[in-house]
Design a protein around this motif. Structure first.
Motif, PDB file in Angstrom:
ATOM      1  N   LYS A  31       8.159  -3.093 -27.718  1.00 27.16           N
ATOM      2  CA  LYS A  31       7.277  -3.041 -28.904  1.00 27.16           C
ATOM      3  C   LYS A  31       8.123  -3.000 -30.190  1.00 27.16           C
ATOM      4  CE  LYS A  31       3.345  -0.517 -26.956  1.00 27.16           C
ATOM      5  NZ  LYS A  31       2.677   0.790 -26.973  1.00 27.16           N
ATOM      6  N   ASP A  34      11.851  -7.161 -31.430  1.00 25.08           N
ATOM      7  CA  ASP A  34      11.281  -8.509 -31.290  1.00 25.08           C
ATOM      8  C   ASP A  34      12.133  -9.409 -30.401  1.00 25.08           C
ATOM      9  OD1 ASP A  34       9.244  -7.761 -32.912  1.00 25.08           O
ATOM     10  OD2 ASP A  34       9.791  -9.022 -34.616  1.00 25.08           O
ATOM     11  N   ARG A 187       1.932 -10.632 -36.989  1.00 22.43           N
ATOM     12  CA  ARG A 187       2.170  -9.694 -35.892  1.00 22.43           C
ATOM     13  C   ARG A 187       3.654  -9.542 -35.590  1.00 22.43           C
ATOM     14  NH1 ARG A 187       1.216 -12.978 -30.362  1.00 22.43           N
ATOM     15  NH2 ARG A 187       3.008 -11.683 -29.834  1.00 22.43           N
ATOM     16  N   ASN A 188       4.012  -8.431 -34.926  1.00 28.77           N
ATOM     17  CA  ASN A 188       5.357  -8.357 -34.359  1.00 28.77           C
ATOM     18  C   ASN A 188       5.345  -9.128 -33.045  1.00 28.77           C
ATOM     19  OD1 ASN A 188       3.824  -6.547 -32.890  1.00 28.77           O
ATOM     20  ND2 ASN A 188       5.415  -4.999 -32.729  1.00 28.77           N
ATOM     21  N   GLN A 189       6.509  -9.321 -32.410  1.00 25.48           N
ATOM     22  CA  GLN A 189       6.570 -10.173 -31.215  1.00 25.48           C
ATOM     23  C   GLN A 189       5.722  -9.592 -30.071  1.00 25.48           C
ATOM     24  OE1 GLN A 189       7.800 -13.343 -30.725  1.00 25.48           O
ATOM     25  NE2 GLN A 189       6.616 -13.027 -28.862  1.00 25.48           N
ATOM     26  N   GLN A 193       1.420  -4.474 -33.342  1.00 24.32           N
ATOM     27  CA  GLN A 193       1.104  -4.175 -34.747  1.00 24.32           C
ATOM     28  C   GLN A 193       0.823  -5.478 -35.481  1.00 24.32           C
ATOM     29  OE1 GLN A 193       4.801  -2.722 -36.292  1.00 24.32           O
ATOM     30  NE2 GLN A 193       4.564  -0.684 -35.389  1.00 24.32           N
ATOM     31  N   ARG A 194       0.091  -5.379 -36.599  1.00 28.68           N
ATOM     32  CA  ARG A 194      -0.010  -6.491 -37.563  1.00 28.68           C
ATOM     33  C   ARG A 194       0.326  -5.936 -38.941  1.00 28.68           C
ATOM     34  NH1 ARG A 194      -2.306 -11.116 -35.217  1.00 28.68           N
ATOM     35  NH2 ARG A 194      -2.310 -12.152 -37.240  1.00 28.68           N
TER      36      ARG A 194
END
Ligand code: NAI
Ligand code: MG
Length: 359
Positions: A31, A34, A187-189, A193-194
């Motif tokens: 999380k 990335d 978003r993250n990879q 999260q956004r």
């Protein structure tokens, strides 16, 4: 569905616990990092969706399971279908298997949202980047099935995974803009999260807390049905928690509103993520009323019906294996084993048989 707390607390050998710890730490790292998450995609397991319907495969025994595609398998399939292989990077992290394999979900249908691509909700025919459903089904040897069906066709080990995958995909599809600035979000990879593109806000996937309670009067349990339920189905009373309420306050309010009773002896049982109609966090409880105060006053704007059921009626209903069809004699149909309501009902039956619930 979560295990009851007493089972978690008795988690025995340290080896099992330490592999659990390493899995949880892996998910946490994916999380946060990335690059590590993008690298994990290739050997990871991908649960495919098309417009939020999961891909299922029929087994030789006629049962259903999710398809077991790795990221590398999927990349070859995407290539064959003439799609951009970078579609794989739109996958969202779900978790990690007991074998330490990262698990992802990916929607290759019309509703897929990729901030870097131009896909449109209103396009007719195939949208840019959208894959043809039948072509993917043929390549993968499976069928995309509506989640309301798929959830109950899968085992209780797999159903929560597709429910979680769909909930995450839906959240990404419906949170493309920042509600404070109106700017697009990215978003993250991992998709955990956004971020608002102005840098002013971070958003996390959300669930709505719902309390669900099986009320007992010592020898009977209380079930209700909404007009929208399938024929014959009755379930434990449920309701969304209001802002600022405790679980206990929400439970007492819901029972008072729906059936006009004041409950006592509230105890927590277990919880469950419930994907219908959107993401709810179901908190399952038991509560009681004294037989002298069990007269129902049903609010028919909320419930079509609510009734007390005896142990014999519930025991018979637990034997019914398929929902009643049109023209069948009326029969009590209980929520299926995947639902926390079913667990609450079975717990009540066990307590009745042990004589623990009687006044
Ligand atoms: N897993 C299980 O065993 C069961 C799950 N459920 C789920 O519990 C949920 C809640 O049960 P209901 O009796 O329908 O709730 P409810 O008794 O609170 O009534 C629903 C109404 O509450 C309002 N509401 C307030 N906050 C809301 C929110 N955050 N999201 C949506 N509506 C909100 C809406 O007006 C809605 O029509 C349902 O989504 C249902 O699918 C219900 C029974 C069994
Ligand atoms: Mg309700």
């Amino acid at each position: 569905m979560s295990r009851p707390l007493r089972i978690l607390l008795s988690c025995p050998p340290t080896r099992r616990c330490s592999s659990f710890v390493s899995r949880m730490r892996l998910v946490n790292r994916l999380k946060a990092d990335d690059d590590a998450c993008a690298a994990a995609l290739h050997g990871g397991r991908i649960f495919l969706f098309h417009s939020l319907s999961p891909l299922l495969q029929r087994t030789d025994r006629g049962t259903f399971r999710t398809s077991a595609l790795t990221g590398s398998d999927l990349q070859s399939i995407l290539k064959k279908l003439g799609s951009d292989e970078s579609l794989l990077k739109e996958s969202v992290l779900i978790g990690c298997s007991e074998q330490n394999q990262a698990q992802f979900c990916l929607d290759v249908g019309k509703n897929t949202v990729n901030p870097g691509y131009s896909r449109f909700w209103s396009c007719s025919g195939l949208c840019s980047g959208e894959l043809d459903q039948a072509a993917v089904e043929e390549q993968c040897g499976g069928t995309f099935v509506d989640l309301r069906k798929a959830f109950f066709l899968l085992t209780s080990a797999e159903a929560p995974l597709v429910a979680k995958g769909q909930a995450l995909l839906r959240w990404h599809q419906t949170n493309r803009f920042c509600s404070a600035t109106g700017q697009p979000t990215h978003r993250n990879q991992a998709g955990s999260q956004r971020f608002c593109s102005s840098g002013s806000a971070i958003y996390y996937p959300k669930m709505s807390p719902v309390v669900i309670v099986l009320v007992s009067d010592g020898t009977r349990c209380l079930l209700g049905r909404q007009a929208s339920f399938p024929r014959g189905m009755y379930s434990a009373l449920a309701g969304f928690c209001d802002m600022g309420e405790t679980l206990e306050e929400a439970l007492c309010r819901e029972v008072a509103e729906e059936v006009g009773l004041e409950v006592q002896n509230i105890s927590y049982s277990s919880s469950q993520h419930w994907p219908f109609p959107h993401s709810s966090f179901m908190l399952g409880c038991h509560a009681s009323v004294s037989p002298a105060h069990s007269q129902l006053n049903v609010d028919h704007s909320e419930l079509e019906d609510a009734r007390w059921f005896s142990l014999d009626e519930i025991t018979c209903a637990l034997q019914v294996k398929s929902p009643p069809r049109r023209g069948d004699p009326p029969v009590l149909w209980l929520p299926p084993p995947h639902a926390v309501a079913n667990r609450l009902i079975r717990e009540w039956v066990d307590r009745q048989r042990r004589g623990e619930d009687r006044p």
